[in-house]
Design a protein around this motif. Structure first.
Motif, PDB file in Angstrom:
ATOM      1  N   MET A  72       0.805  -1.257   0.157  1.00  0.00           N
ATOM      2  CA  MET A  72       0.082  -0.040  -0.020  1.00  0.00           C
ATOM      3  C   MET A  72       1.073   1.206  -0.264  1.00  0.00           C
ATOM      4  SD  MET A  72      -3.081  -0.894  -0.315  1.00  0.00           S
ATOM      5  CE  MET A  72      -4.008   0.541   0.007  1.00  0.00           C
ATOM      6  N   GLU A  73       1.971   1.277   0.787  1.00  0.00           N
ATOM      7  CA  GLU A  73       2.913   2.232   0.607  1.00  0.00           C
ATOM      8  C   GLU A  73       3.307   2.553  -0.817  1.00  0.00           C
ATOM      9  OE1 GLU A  73       6.031   1.583   3.573  1.00  0.00           O
ATOM     10  OE2 GLU A  73       4.661   1.701   5.056  1.00  0.00           O
ATOM     11  N   GLY A  74       3.779   1.723  -1.578  1.00  0.00           N
ATOM     12  CA  GLY A  74       3.897   1.824  -3.236  1.00  0.00           C
ATOM     13  C   GLY A  74       2.883   2.182  -3.859  1.00  0.00           C
ATOM     14  N   LEU A  75       1.707   1.697  -3.698  1.00  0.00           N
ATOM     15  CA  LEU A  75       0.555   2.190  -4.347  1.00  0.00           C
ATOM     16  C   LEU A  75       0.349   3.666  -3.707  1.00  0.00           C
ATOM     17  CD1 LEU A  75      -2.157  -0.601  -4.355  1.00  0.00           C
ATOM     18  CD2 LEU A  75      -0.926   0.575  -6.427  1.00  0.00           C
ATOM     19  N   GLU A  76       0.418   4.003  -2.663  1.00  0.00           N
ATOM     20  CA  GLU A  76      -0.035   5.385  -2.370  1.00  0.00           C
ATOM     21  C   GLU A  76       1.206   6.245  -2.831  1.00  0.00           C
ATOM     22  OE1 GLU A  76      -0.882   7.808   1.949  1.00  0.00           O
ATOM     23  OE2 GLU A  76      -0.288   5.667   1.794  1.00  0.00           O
ATOM     24  N   ARG A  77       2.336   6.014  -2.851  1.00  0.00           N
ATOM     25  CA  ARG A  77       3.347   7.019  -3.536  1.00  0.00           C
ATOM     26  C   ARG A  77       3.068   7.123  -5.052  1.00  0.00           C
ATOM     27  NH1 ARG A  77       6.862   4.130  -0.276  1.00  0.00           N
ATOM     28  NH2 ARG A  77       7.605   2.691  -1.868  1.00  0.00           N
ATOM     29  N   MET A  78       2.810   5.928  -5.806  1.00  0.00           N
ATOM     30  CA  MET A  78       2.500   6.031  -7.217  1.00  0.00           C
ATOM     31  C   MET A  78       1.341   7.201  -7.485  1.00  0.00           C
ATOM     32  SD  MET A  78       1.689   2.977  -9.879  1.00  0.00           S
ATOM     33  CE  MET A  78      -0.212   2.791  -9.513  1.00  0.00           C
ATOM     34  N   PHE A  79       0.371   6.833  -6.749  1.00  0.00           N
ATOM     35  CA  PHE A  79      -0.875   7.462  -7.052  1.00  0.00           C
ATOM     36  C   PHE A  79      -0.773   8.947  -6.730  1.00  0.00           C
ATOM     37  CE2 PHE A  79      -2.779   3.578  -7.865  1.00  0.00           C
ATOM     38  CZ  PHE A  79      -3.360   3.621  -9.137  1.00  0.00           C
ATOM     39  N   ALA A  80       0.006   9.427  -5.346  1.00  0.00           N
ATOM     40  CA  ALA A  80       0.302  10.693  -5.132  1.00  0.00           C
ATOM     41  C   ALA A  80       1.179  11.307  -6.138  1.00  0.00           C
ATOM     42  CB  ALA A  80       1.004  10.727  -3.778  1.00  0.00           C
ATOM     43  N   GLY A  82      -8.361   3.271   1.201  1.00  0.00           N
ATOM     44  CA  GLY A  82      -9.074   2.354   1.845  1.00  0.00           C
ATOM     45  C   GLY A  82      -8.411   0.826   1.600  1.00  0.00           C
ATOM     46  N   PHE A  83      -8.696  -0.024   2.314  1.00  0.00           N
ATOM     47  CA  PHE A  83      -8.065  -1.392   2.066  1.00  0.00           C
ATOM     48  C   PHE A  83      -9.059  -2.658   2.400  1.00  0.00           C
ATOM     49  CE2 PHE A  83      -6.330  -5.040   4.018  1.00  0.00           C
ATOM     50  CZ  PHE A  83      -5.521  -5.696   3.024  1.00  0.00           C
ATOM     51  N   SER A  84      -9.313  -3.451   1.709  1.00  0.00           N
ATOM     52  CA  SER A  84     -10.106  -4.687   2.264  1.00  0.00           C
ATOM     53  C   SER A  84      -9.774  -6.063   1.664  1.00  0.00           C
ATOM     54  CB  SER A  84     -11.314  -4.477   1.981  1.00  0.00           C
ATOM     55  OG  SER A  84     -12.316  -5.531   2.280  1.00  0.00           O
ATOM     56  N   CYS A  85      -9.880  -6.856   2.292  1.00  0.00           N
ATOM     57  CA  CYS A  85      -9.483  -8.321   1.862  1.00  0.00           C
ATOM     58  C   CYS A  85     -10.824  -9.181   2.160  1.00  0.00           C
ATOM     59  CB  CYS A  85      -8.230  -9.049   2.232  1.00  0.00           C
ATOM     60  SG  CYS A  85      -8.198  -9.236   3.950  1.00  0.00           S
ATOM     61  N   ASP A  86     -11.777  -8.550   2.677  1.00  0.00           N
ATOM     62  CA  ASP A  86     -12.881  -9.194   3.268  1.00  0.00           C
ATOM     63  C   ASP A  86     -14.190  -8.564   2.903  1.00  0.00           C
ATOM     64  OD1 ASP A  86     -14.414 -11.377   4.773  1.00  0.00           O
ATOM     65  OD2 ASP A  86     -14.687  -9.808   6.269  1.00  0.00           O
ATOM     66  N   PRO A  87     -15.057  -8.938   2.216  1.00  0.00           N
ATOM     67  CA  PRO A  87     -15.397 -10.430   1.806  1.00  0.00           C
ATOM     68  C   PRO A  87     -14.358 -10.557   0.553  1.00  0.00           C
ATOM     69  CG  PRO A  87     -17.242  -8.900   0.907  1.00  0.00           C
ATOM     70  CD  PRO A  87     -16.406  -8.084   1.941  1.00  0.00           C
ATOM     71  N   PRO A  88     -13.972 -11.885   0.499  1.00  0.00           N
ATOM     72  CA  PRO A  88     -12.869 -12.122  -0.560  1.00  0.00           C
ATOM     73  C   PRO A  88     -13.104 -12.010  -1.905  1.00  0.00           C
ATOM     74  CG  PRO A  88     -13.714 -14.047   0.364  1.00  0.00           C
ATOM     75  CD  PRO A  88     -14.523 -13.094   0.908  1.00  0.00           C
ATOM     76  N   GLU A  89     -13.767 -11.116  -2.447  1.00  0.00           N
ATOM     77  CA  GLU A  89     -14.148 -10.792  -3.782  1.00  0.00           C
ATOM     78  C   GLU A  89     -13.965  -9.451  -4.033  1.00  0.00           C
ATOM     79  OE1 GLU A  89     -17.696 -12.551  -5.193  1.00  0.00           O
ATOM     80  OE2 GLU A  89     -17.155 -14.426  -3.823  1.00  0.00           O
ATOM     81  N   PRO A  90     -13.401  -8.771  -4.946  1.00  0.00           N
ATOM     82  CA  PRO A  90     -13.361  -7.305  -5.139  1.00  0.00           C
ATOM     83  C   PRO A  90     -14.525  -6.405  -5.472  1.00  0.00           C
ATOM     84  CG  PRO A  90     -12.158  -8.445  -6.857  1.00  0.00           C
ATOM     85  CD  PRO A  90     -12.600  -9.667  -6.056  1.00  0.00           C
ATOM     86  N   GLY A  91     -15.508  -6.925  -6.029  1.00  0.00           N
ATOM     87  CA  GLY A  91     -16.866  -6.391  -6.137  1.00  0.00           C
ATOM     88  C   GLY A  91     -17.659  -6.062  -4.980  1.00  0.00           C
ATOM     89  N   LYS A  92     -17.517  -7.366  -4.151  1.00  0.00           N
ATOM     90  CA  LYS A  92     -18.422  -7.255  -3.031  1.00  0.00           C
ATOM     91  C   LYS A  92     -17.543  -6.507  -2.040  1.00  0.00           C
ATOM     92  CE  LYS A  92     -20.366 -11.839  -3.823  1.00  0.00           C
ATOM     93  NZ  LYS A  92     -20.620 -13.282  -3.107  1.00  0.00           N
ATOM     94  N   ALA A  93     -16.158  -6.555  -2.155  1.00  0.00           N
ATOM     95  CA  ALA A  93     -15.280  -5.732  -1.068  1.00  0.00           C
ATOM     96  C   ALA A  93     -15.831  -4.061  -1.212  1.00  0.00           C
ATOM     97  CB  ALA A  93     -14.121  -6.007  -1.166  1.00  0.00           C
ATOM     98  N   ILE A  94     -15.829  -3.770  -2.628  1.00  0.00           N
ATOM     99  CA  ILE A  94     -16.051  -2.507  -2.719  1.00  0.00           C
ATOM    100  C   ILE A  94     -17.498  -1.904  -2.255  1.00  0.00           C
ATOM    101  CG2 ILE A  94     -16.622  -0.604  -4.691  1.00  0.00           C
ATOM    102  CD1 ILE A  94     -14.303  -2.230  -6.242  1.00  0.00           C
TER     103      ILE A  94
END
Length: 167
Positions: A79-87, A103-115
């Motif tokens: 996430m630090e790498g992603l944050e630097r890249m998008f900043a 924001g970060f999530s790994c639950d529920p274990p599907e990206p659409g449901k997590a969003i």
């Protein structure tokens, strides 16, 4: 003769209103293009941007506590790498990275449901998501994250297909 709309006195214009915009990011070219599209064509000065990342809950440990600790360590570095890249990308577009949060999530274990779960718990006004342009056959069998989010979030969602000419 038609007259133009005049807001009531004391009413903020649409550009003065703060919006919360969730942009789904995963490090892919599609997500980067969607972010750049938002910055170029959609962003407003008072927007608060939430860069949301879904991470598969993968671990080498069978112990749930150790697996969770391992995921947190890995997530932190990634996430630090992603944050630097998008900043950096935001600065190139003249946007202030201080108006962005992650924001970060790994639950529920599907990206659409997590969003969808995230936006139900954290109100947002707009979702921006890149899409891969799956064929109808692939969408039928594996579905797509953007399609799921559109159908289940109840939030206006801007899907941004990758423009091969400008990517």
């Amino acid at each position: 003769m038609a007259t133009s709309y005049q807001p009531k006195s004391g009413t903020k214009s649409v550009f003065e209103t703060e919006r919360k915009v969730l942009i789904a990011v995963d490090g892919s070219v599609n997500a980067e293009y969607a972010f750049d599209f938002y910055c170029t064509f959609v962003s407003r000065p008072n927007d608060m941007v939430i860069l949301f990342h879904f991470m598969d809950p993968v671990s080498t440990s069978s112990d749930p506590d150790l697996a969770y600790d391992e995921l947190k360590r890995y997530k932190g570095h990634y996430m630090e790498g992603l944050e630097r890249m998008f900043a950096s990308r935001a600065k190139k577009h003249g946007l202030d990275p201080a108006t962005m949060s992650f924001g970060f999530s790994c639950d529920p274990p599907e990206p659409g449901k997590a969003i969808v779960t995230y936006v139900r718990q954290n109100p947002v006004d707009l979702i921006v998501i890149g899409c891969r342009g799956l064929s109808k056959l692939k969408k039928t069998f594996i579905g797509s994250v953007s399609d799921y989010v559109i159908r289940h979030s109840g939030i206006p969602t801007l899907t941004v297909p990758l423009n091969q000419k400008n990517a």
